[in-house]
Design a protein around this motif. Structure first.
Motif, PDB file in Angstrom:
ATOM      1  N   ALA A  27       0.844  -1.205   0.000  1.00  0.00           N
ATOM      2  CA  ALA A  27       0.000   0.000   0.000  1.00  0.00           C
ATOM      3  C   ALA A  27       0.879   1.255   0.000  1.00  0.00           C
ATOM      4  O   ALA A  27       0.570   2.233  -0.684  1.00  0.00           O
ATOM      5  N   ALA A  28       1.980   1.214   0.736  1.00  0.00           N
ATOM      6  CA  ALA A  28       2.859   2.391   0.808  1.00  0.00           C
ATOM      7  C   ALA A  28       3.427   2.732  -0.566  1.00  0.00           C
ATOM      8  O   ALA A  28       3.653   3.899  -0.881  1.00  0.00           O
ATOM      9  N   GLU A  29       3.636   1.720  -1.402  1.00  0.00           N
ATOM     10  CA  GLU A  29       4.153   1.968  -2.760  1.00  0.00           C
ATOM     11  C   GLU A  29       3.022   2.103  -3.781  1.00  0.00           C
ATOM     12  O   GLU A  29       3.287   2.160  -4.986  1.00  0.00           O
ATOM     13  N   ALA A  30       1.787   2.121  -3.304  1.00  0.00           N
ATOM     14  CA  ALA A  30       0.609   2.249  -4.175  1.00  0.00           C
ATOM     15  C   ALA A  30       0.643   1.236  -5.316  1.00  0.00           C
ATOM     16  O   ALA A  30       0.323   1.547  -6.459  1.00  0.00           O
ATOM     17  N   LEU A  31       1.028   0.002  -4.991  1.00  0.00           N
ATOM     18  CA  LEU A  31       1.155  -1.021  -6.031  1.00  0.00           C
ATOM     19  C   LEU A  31      -0.104  -1.857  -6.212  1.00  0.00           C
ATOM     20  O   LEU A  31      -0.178  -2.653  -7.141  1.00  0.00           O
ATOM     21  N   ALA A  32      -1.073  -1.698  -5.317  1.00  0.00           N
ATOM     22  CA  ALA A  32      -2.302  -2.496  -5.449  1.00  0.00           C
ATOM     23  C   ALA A  32      -3.520  -1.580  -5.485  1.00  0.00           C
ATOM     24  O   ALA A  32      -3.637  -0.647  -4.690  1.00  0.00           O
ATOM     25  N   ASP A  33      -4.429  -1.880  -6.411  1.00  0.00           N
ATOM     26  CA  ASP A  33      -5.690  -1.136  -6.494  1.00  0.00           C
ATOM     27  C   ASP A  33      -6.808  -1.856  -5.745  1.00  0.00           C
ATOM     28  O   ASP A  33      -7.885  -1.297  -5.558  1.00  0.00           O
ATOM     29  N   ALA A  34      -6.570  -3.121  -5.369  1.00  0.00           N
ATOM     30  CA  ALA A  34      -7.574  -3.908  -4.648  1.00  0.00           C
ATOM     31  C   ALA A  34      -6.879  -5.085  -3.977  1.00  0.00           C
ATOM     32  O   ALA A  34      -5.693  -5.331  -4.208  1.00  0.00           O
ATOM     33  N   VAL A  35      -7.636  -5.792  -3.149  1.00  0.00           N
ATOM     34  CA  VAL A  35      -7.106  -6.955  -2.416  1.00  0.00           C
ATOM     35  C   VAL A  35      -8.053  -8.138  -2.625  1.00  0.00           C
ATOM     36  O   VAL A  35      -9.277  -7.982  -2.574  1.00  0.00           O
TER      37      VAL A  35
END
Ligand code: DI6
Ligand code: FE
Length: 402
Positions: free
Chosen positions: A200-208
């Motif tokens: 999340a800190a690297e904004a690498l995921a848009d969803a889980v």
């Protein structure tokens, strides 16, 4: 920035309303990557008449296709496992014996980021060639922080190199990695308290996402992953009730999930929960076919409860080694008895809903100018033929592929 232009001499399947939303002699005006106007050619407003024109030669235009559930970034393949299954081994037994997802994890961990990119780029090109303009890509073959980051970065790099939008999903809870054998709850803690915060800190995921199944994670473990996703403000989705009914779809609905996916074993009660929560059903006929499943997802119940149905490839090496979203249209009809109009809505309008993207999936003024041109006379032909690719051109944010 894309060129402003008008697209003429075309039939449109706008996918607005229940059916195809057809406009027979249509026109689309594109302004700065968005649809500025569309309708019957004769009604084209004067302001757009002076724009450069593309003659579509009578081709059908649909919204750009959206593949809303893929595991496209992985290394190697599982042809040997396919042979084992043909000799009678079950998917679950191979998984329990340390093969299955685990063997792709081993190959993916061993691959450098560049190798992973090269292998995945071939699959992406095949999808793009069939008119796909938006793709969701899940992680889940790394199962430790460094390798999950490698997969998600690869997905972001693929997007940077191609004319396609990629929505990424963190699927750390896909399988139990060998270093956590017998300690599933500890692994879930690792996913929630270590991996997800860094991703999340690297904004690498848009969803889980998670795999809620008796060969994967329990509903209670899945709920912990969803709670963690909420803490980071990330939407959730779920691999639910694929091989057995653990009320996964109802759990997804309880968390307001964007989608619950697979659903072969989902109960009518869970479908009602999805309807109330506005959770989209993502059906994956490729996995159903490749695992030679016989239990159909509850299509009649989904229809009755008006749950939007999306269709996707599930592109992955174990249960659906497939890059053809067009083939999935045909399978949705032949295997799931969906109509060609429902199938096309499943890879456009409803696939956009499954990703929470409200700027695409239909041809509507104001939406992104993502569309595909097809050498067919009627949109039903896209579901009817299989093994053919009638895509003649693809337009991404107003730009036509060369
Ligand atoms: N369900 C699936 O169909 C894929 N993942 C999942 O949770 C299959 C993954 C694989 O076998 O590699
Ligand atoms: Fe999947």
């Amino acid at each position: 920035m894309s060129a402003n232009a008008v697209w003429l001499n075309t039939k449109l399947a706008t996918m607005v309303g229940e059916g195809y939303g057809k406009i027979d002699d249509g026109a689309i005006a594109v302004d700065q990557g968005r649809i500025a106007w569309l309708g019957s050619r004769g009604d084209l407003p004067a302001e757009y008449r002076k724009l450069p024109r593309h003659d579509c030669g009578g081709a059908l235009i649909t919204p750009g296709l959206i593949d809303c559930h893929t595991h496209l970034v992985y290394a190697g393949n599982r042809a040997a496992e396919f042979e084992q299954r043909l000799q009678g081994a079950r998917y679950e037994d191979i998984a329990r014996a340390g093969g299955g997802i685990q063997s792709t994890v081993t190959a993916t961990r061993a691959a450098s980021e560049d190798e992973l990119l090269a292998q995945s780029a071939k699959r992406l090109s095949a999808m793009i060639a069939e008119g796909v303009t938006t793709i969701e890509i899940k992680s889940g073959y790394g199962l430790d922080l460094a390798n999950e980051l490698k997969i998600l970065r690869t997905a972001r790099r693929l997007a940077a190199h191609s004319s396609v939008e990629i929505s990424t999903t963190f699927l750390g809870a896909h399988a139990l990695p060998p270093e956590f054998a017998g300690r599933a709850d500890d692994y879930i803690a690792e996913v929630c308290d270590h991996m997800l915060p860094s991703i999340a800190a690297e904004a690498l995921a848009d969803a889980v996402d998670a795999f809620c199944e008796n060969i994967a994670f329990t509903p209670a473990q899945t709920a912990r992953v969803f709670d963690a996703a909420k803490r980071f403000g990330l939407p959730v989705k779920l691999h639910a009730d694929q091989l057995s009914d653990s009320s996964g779809a109802a759990l997804a609905a309880q968390y307001g999930a964007l989608s619950a996916d697979h659903l072969e074993c989902t109960s009518a009660e869970s479908v009602r929960a999805m309807a109330q929560a506005g959770t989209v059903a993502v059906l994956l006929p490729g996995a159903y076919y490749f695992l030679r499943e016989t239990r159909l997802p509850p299509i009649a119940e989904l229809r009755a409860q008006r749950v939007p149905i999306a269709i996707s490839t599930d592109c992955n090496p174990g249960t659906s080694p497939c890059t053809s979203l067009l083939l999935m249209l045909n399978m949705a009809c032949t295997l799931f008895r969906m109509t060609p109009a429902e199938a096309l809505a499943g890879v456009t309008r409803n696939a956009a809903l499954a990703l929470g993207l409200n700027d695409r999936g239909q041809l509507v003024a104001g939406m992104r100018a993502d569309f595909a041109l097809w050498d067919v006379r009627h949109p039903a032909e896209l579901s009817y033929a299989f093994g053919a690719n009638p895509c003649v051109a693809r337009v991404f944010a107003g730009d036509r592929d060369d």
